[in-house]
Design a protein around this motif. Sequence first.
Motif, PDB file in Angstrom:
ATOM      1  N   MET A   1       0.639  -1.069   0.070  1.00 56.01           N
ATOM      2  CA  MET A   1      -0.097   0.066   0.169  1.00 56.01           C
ATOM      3  C   MET A   1       0.914   1.236   0.172  1.00 56.01           C
ATOM      4  SD  MET A   1      -3.004   1.307   2.891  1.00 56.01           S
ATOM      5  CE  MET A   1      -3.654  -0.438   2.488  1.00 56.01           C
ATOM      6  N   THR A   2       0.482   2.230  -0.770  1.00 53.28           N
ATOM      7  CA  THR A   2       1.473   3.401  -0.897  1.00 53.28           C
ATOM      8  C   THR A   2       1.204   4.330   0.272  1.00 53.28           C
ATOM      9  OG1 THR A   2      -0.278   4.722  -2.089  1.00 53.28           O
ATOM     10  CG2 THR A   2       1.181   3.147  -3.591  1.00 53.28           C
ATOM     11  N   PHE A   3       2.014   5.227   0.257  1.00 52.51           N
ATOM     12  CA  PHE A   3       1.830   6.294   1.487  1.00 52.51           C
ATOM     13  C   PHE A   3       0.567   7.063   1.236  1.00 52.51           C
ATOM     14  CE2 PHE A   3       6.823   7.132   1.945  1.00 52.51           C
ATOM     15  CZ  PHE A   3       6.949   6.392   3.139  1.00 52.51           C
ATOM     16  N   ALA A   4       0.155   7.318   0.138  1.00 53.20           N
ATOM     17  CA  ALA A   4      -1.113   8.058  -0.117  1.00 53.20           C
ATOM     18  C   ALA A   4      -2.062   7.410   0.155  1.00 53.20           C
ATOM     19  CB  ALA A   4      -1.253   8.386  -1.618  1.00 53.20           C
ATOM     20  N   GLN A   5      -2.103   6.094  -0.158  1.00 52.35           N
ATOM     21  CA  GLN A   5      -3.351   5.122   0.240  1.00 52.35           C
ATOM     22  C   GLN A   5      -3.559   5.112   1.786  1.00 52.35           C
ATOM     23  OE1 GLN A   5      -1.637   1.782  -1.904  1.00 52.35           O
ATOM     24  NE2 GLN A   5      -3.534   1.917  -3.586  1.00 52.35           N
ATOM     25  N   GLN A   6      -2.209   4.896   2.481  1.00 47.77           N
ATOM     26  CA  GLN A   6      -2.296   4.954   3.859  1.00 47.77           C
ATOM     27  C   GLN A   6      -2.810   6.207   4.448  1.00 47.77           C
ATOM     28  OE1 GLN A   6       1.421   2.812   5.521  1.00 47.77           O
ATOM     29  NE2 GLN A   6       1.848   2.622   3.761  1.00 47.77           N
ATOM     30  N   ILE A   7      -2.340   7.332   3.847  1.00 44.57           N
ATOM     31  CA  ILE A   7      -2.910   8.750   4.456  1.00 44.57           C
ATOM     32  C   ILE A   7      -4.412   8.817   4.260  1.00 44.57           C
ATOM     33  CG2 ILE A   7      -2.933  10.925   3.654  1.00 44.57           C
ATOM     34  CD1 ILE A   7       0.126  10.575   2.985  1.00 44.57           C
ATOM     35  N   LEU A   8      -4.939   8.367   2.959  1.00 43.22           N
ATOM     36  CA  LEU A   8      -6.541   8.399   2.865  1.00 43.22           C
ATOM     37  C   LEU A   8      -6.955   7.544   3.954  1.00 43.22           C
ATOM     38  CD1 LEU A   8      -9.097   9.152   1.419  1.00 43.22           C
ATOM     39  CD2 LEU A   8      -8.498   7.443  -0.228  1.00 43.22           C
ATOM     40  N   GLU A   9      -6.603   6.432   4.092  1.00 42.81           N
ATOM     41  CA  GLU A   9      -7.294   5.329   4.849  1.00 42.81           C
ATOM     42  C   GLU A   9      -7.290   5.971   6.441  1.00 42.81           C
ATOM     43  OE1 GLU A   9      -6.179   1.329   4.849  1.00 42.81           O
ATOM     44  OE2 GLU A   9      -7.008   1.153   2.631  1.00 42.81           O
ATOM     45  N   ASP A 144       8.048  11.914  -1.216  1.00 41.79           N
ATOM     46  CA  ASP A 144       7.892  10.912  -0.396  1.00 41.79           C
ATOM     47  C   ASP A 144       8.218  10.953   1.038  1.00 41.79           C
ATOM     48  OD1 ASP A 144       7.220   9.268  -2.536  1.00 41.79           O
ATOM     49  OD2 ASP A 144       9.421   8.323  -2.809  1.00 41.79           O
ATOM     50  N   HIS A 145       9.054  12.058   1.345  1.00 43.72           N
ATOM     51  CA  HIS A 145       9.210  12.092   2.653  1.00 43.72           C
ATOM     52  C   HIS A 145       8.251  13.008   3.201  1.00 43.72           C
ATOM     53  CE1 HIS A 145      11.523  12.954   6.422  1.00 43.72           C
ATOM     54  NE2 HIS A 145      11.405  14.267   6.200  1.00 43.72           N
ATOM     55  N   ALA A 146       7.518  13.966   2.411  1.00 40.99           N
ATOM     56  CA  ALA A 146       6.350  14.841   2.874  1.00 40.99           C
ATOM     57  C   ALA A 146       5.286  14.044   3.010  1.00 40.99           C
ATOM     58  CB  ALA A 146       6.177  15.772   1.864  1.00 40.99           C
ATOM     59  N   LEU A 147       5.073  12.845   2.333  1.00 39.32           N
ATOM     60  CA  LEU A 147       3.956  12.112   2.523  1.00 39.32           C
ATOM     61  C   LEU A 147       4.362  11.234   3.905  1.00 39.32           C
ATOM     62  CD1 LEU A 147       3.324  10.769  -1.152  1.00 39.32           C
ATOM     63  CD2 LEU A 147       1.956  12.234   0.228  1.00 39.32           C
ATOM     64  N   SER A 148       5.253  10.682   4.171  1.00 39.62           N
ATOM     65  CA  SER A 148       5.630  10.095   5.554  1.00 39.62           C
ATOM     66  C   SER A 148       5.301  11.159   6.462  1.00 39.62           C
ATOM     67  CB  SER A 148       7.130   9.508   5.172  1.00 39.62           C
ATOM     68  OG  SER A 148       7.822  10.578   5.509  1.00 39.62           O
ATOM     69  N   LEU A 151       1.805  11.101   7.273  1.00 37.34           N
ATOM     70  CA  LEU A 151       1.349   9.859   7.760  1.00 37.34           C
ATOM     71  C   LEU A 151       1.563   9.664   9.237  1.00 37.34           C
ATOM     72  CD1 LEU A 151      -0.145   6.897   7.121  1.00 37.34           C
ATOM     73  CD2 LEU A 151       1.973   6.286   6.448  1.00 37.34           C
ATOM     74  N   GLU A 152       2.761  10.175   9.585  1.00 35.01           N
ATOM     75  CA  GLU A 152       3.168  10.150  11.017  1.00 35.01           C
ATOM     76  C   GLU A 152       2.366  10.806  11.731  1.00 35.01           C
ATOM     77  OE1 GLU A 152       7.023  12.047  13.111  1.00 35.01           O
ATOM     78  OE2 GLU A 152       7.389  10.791  11.201  1.00 35.01           O
ATOM     79  N   ALA A 153       1.779  12.114  11.182  1.00 36.18           N
ATOM     80  CA  ALA A 153       1.065  13.022  11.924  1.00 36.18           C
ATOM     81  C   ALA A 153      -0.404  12.332  12.098  1.00 36.18           C
ATOM     82  CB  ALA A 153       0.833  14.174  11.380  1.00 36.18           C
ATOM     83  N   ILE A 154      -0.978  11.532  11.045  1.00 31.33           N
ATOM     84  CA  ILE A 154      -2.172  11.035  11.268  1.00 31.33           C
ATOM     85  C   ILE A 154      -2.280   9.792  12.510  1.00 31.33           C
ATOM     86  CG2 ILE A 154      -3.660   9.513   9.958  1.00 31.33           C
ATOM     87  CD1 ILE A 154      -3.086  11.404   7.406  1.00 31.33           C
ATOM     88  N   ARG A 155      -1.037   9.125  11.926  1.00 34.99           N
ATOM     89  CA  ARG A 155      -0.799   7.971  13.179  1.00 34.99           C
ATOM     90  C   ARG A 155      -0.950   8.591  14.599  1.00 34.99           C
ATOM     91  NH1 ARG A 155       3.066   4.365   9.503  1.00 34.99           N
ATOM     92  NH2 ARG A 155       1.606   3.283   8.341  1.00 34.99           N
ATOM     93  N   ALA A 156      -0.337   9.576  14.876  1.00 36.11           N
ATOM     94  CA  ALA A 156       0.093  10.222  15.981  1.00 36.11           C
ATOM     95  C   ALA A 156      -1.026  10.764  16.652  1.00 36.11           C
ATOM     96  CB  ALA A 156       0.997  11.063  16.061  1.00 36.11           C
ATOM     97  N   ALA A 157      -2.160  11.374  15.701  1.00 31.11           N
ATOM     98  CA  ALA A 157      -3.523  11.927  16.100  1.00 31.11           C
ATOM     99  C   ALA A 157      -4.589  11.244  16.898  1.00 31.11           C
ATOM    100  CB  ALA A 157      -4.112  12.581  14.919  1.00 31.11           C
TER     101      ALA A 157
END
Length: 157
Positions: A1-9, A144-148, A151-157
């Motif tokens: 799964m790409t960073f973007a897919q993980q971000i969306l989910e 890719d770094h920006a997407l990561s 994603l890190e911020a979403i996981r921490a929220a």
Amino acid sequence: MTFAQQILEGAVAKGLTVTAAESCTGGMVSAAITDIAGSSAIFERGFVTYSNRAKQDMLGVRAETLAAVGAVSEEVVREMAEGARAAAEADIAVAISGIAGPGGSEFKPEGRVCFALATARLTRVETVEYGAPGRAEVRQRARDHALSLILEAIRAA
């Protein structure tokens, strides 16, 4: 799964919205997110602010900051991220400004990219030195770094 897919989910699951303020990546972060069907649930708008004037007009970056430290700086990306988050009314904003190449200078070498991540709780900044692998590679790594970071911020929220 790409960073973007993980971000969306992740963002959908937590009810979060995201935006991006981009300079050297020219919209690549926004494109990666909006390439995914359903991204309109989390992404309303992004900002490609390649020029200093665009950074000022669209994101509220201060002329004094640009004059003092230049566009490729942690101070400017902080203002870009905070301005983008406010303008888009987003929960999470990432900002990018860098020297993709070719070229650069002794003080701002090719491959230097500054990032900021802004949330309601904090804004953090960092600089990554990619060296000189070529313009396309610097831009892809920065995307890719920006997407990561998002994603890190979403996981921490």
